[in-house]
Write an enzyme that holds these catalytic residues in place. Sequence first.
Site, PDB file in Angstrom:
ATOM      1  N   TYR A  55       0.857  -1.192   0.000  1.00 26.49           N
ATOM      2  CA  TYR A  55       0.000   0.000   0.000  1.00 26.49           C
ATOM      3  C   TYR A  55       0.886   1.232   0.000  1.00 26.49           C
ATOM      4  O   TYR A  55       1.501   1.568   1.007  1.00 26.49           O
ATOM      5  CB  TYR A  55      -0.923  -0.034   1.220  1.00 26.49           C
ATOM      6  CG  TYR A  55      -1.911   1.111   1.315  1.00 26.49           C
ATOM      7  CD1 TYR A  55      -2.167   1.965   0.247  1.00 26.49           C
ATOM      8  CD2 TYR A  55      -2.611   1.331   2.499  1.00 26.49           C
ATOM      9  CE1 TYR A  55      -3.077   3.004   0.345  1.00 26.49           C
ATOM     10  CE2 TYR A  55      -3.536   2.364   2.609  1.00 26.49           C
ATOM     11  CZ  TYR A  55      -3.755   3.198   1.534  1.00 26.49           C
ATOM     12  OH  TYR A  55      -4.664   4.231   1.638  1.00 26.49           O
ATOM     13  N   LYS A  93      -1.464  -1.358  -4.058  1.00 28.13           N
ATOM     14  CA  LYS A  93      -2.490  -0.321  -4.032  1.00 28.13           C
ATOM     15  C   LYS A  93      -1.739   0.990  -4.183  1.00 28.13           C
ATOM     16  O   LYS A  93      -1.100   1.471  -3.254  1.00 28.13           O
ATOM     17  CB  LYS A  93      -3.278  -0.356  -2.722  1.00 28.13           C
ATOM     18  CG  LYS A  93      -4.317   0.768  -2.612  1.00 28.13           C
ATOM     19  CD  LYS A  93      -5.021   0.757  -1.262  1.00 28.13           C
ATOM     20  CE  LYS A  93      -6.019   1.914  -1.144  1.00 28.13           C
ATOM     21  NZ  LYS A  93      -6.689   1.946   0.183  1.00 28.13           N
TER      22      LYS A  93
END
Length: 297
Positions: free
Chosen positions: A137, A166
């Site tokens: 992330y 992400k």
Amino acid sequence: MSNTSISGSAVALVTPFRQDTSIDTDALRRLVQFHLASGTDILIPCGTTGESPTLCQEEQAAIIRIVKEEAGNHILVAAGAGTNDTRKAVELALNARKAGAEAILSVAPYYNKPSQEGFYQHYRHIAEALDIPVIIYNVPGRTGSNIAAETILRLASDFQNIAAVKEASDNIGQIMELLADRPDHFSVLTGEDTLILPFMAMGGDGVISVAANQVPAEIKQLITLVQEGNLPEARRLNNRLRKLFRLNFIESNPVPVKYALSLMGMIEEVYRLPLLAMEEKHKKILKQELETLGLIS
């Protein structure tokens, strides 16, 4: 499961609380059922939208168990399990795995601003400790530092279970580099609802979405329309949703989306400090948009 299943519409799931701020397990189960009925591909509990900084380890495990129990084998459960201490991040990831997570979302180390090699070693330790997919992330706006595309691609090449990123840097050049040079097993997801349409058109694999809490079927449809090449319909749907995308961040996430879900009758409007309820002027604006979209009457 294969790494290729890290794609499509993933919801950054809110954590519902009761008035005493304990976890509302009944509401949590209802939310999972809502996503089962709406075509959501991946459930992500215990992330930023789930107020993970305010959850203790036991609460995180309980949430993951409930979400997995309710989802069964119908929706992938990829739990948030990251922090800026590598040893603790490994521990959180292993505990999430034990609680039933089928993949983990691990936020880039924040505050201590590691070097690119520090980022690499952080995720290396996590990947080597796990037998399930790891989603990196990258969110510089919250962490204070960016994981370079070169570092992400190096990790993806070196570890088969580093399955996705992400990417929430808003850096189009970095996104294009990731999409162009990634290995076959590696998925690139956007973390920005406002970028779903252009991101998918560039060859992205999906989104980890805040708005999917409110409009999961529409987020799934938007992704599908772009994948099918139906850009005129995708643009129309995106234009319909774009104000909601913006209003979900009129105050700190997840405050607006939890307020919206409370109006929709799905959860109580309860937060854990230091988050507070929205200002009344912002509530009015968001409520009007929910009415316009037909989400409330």
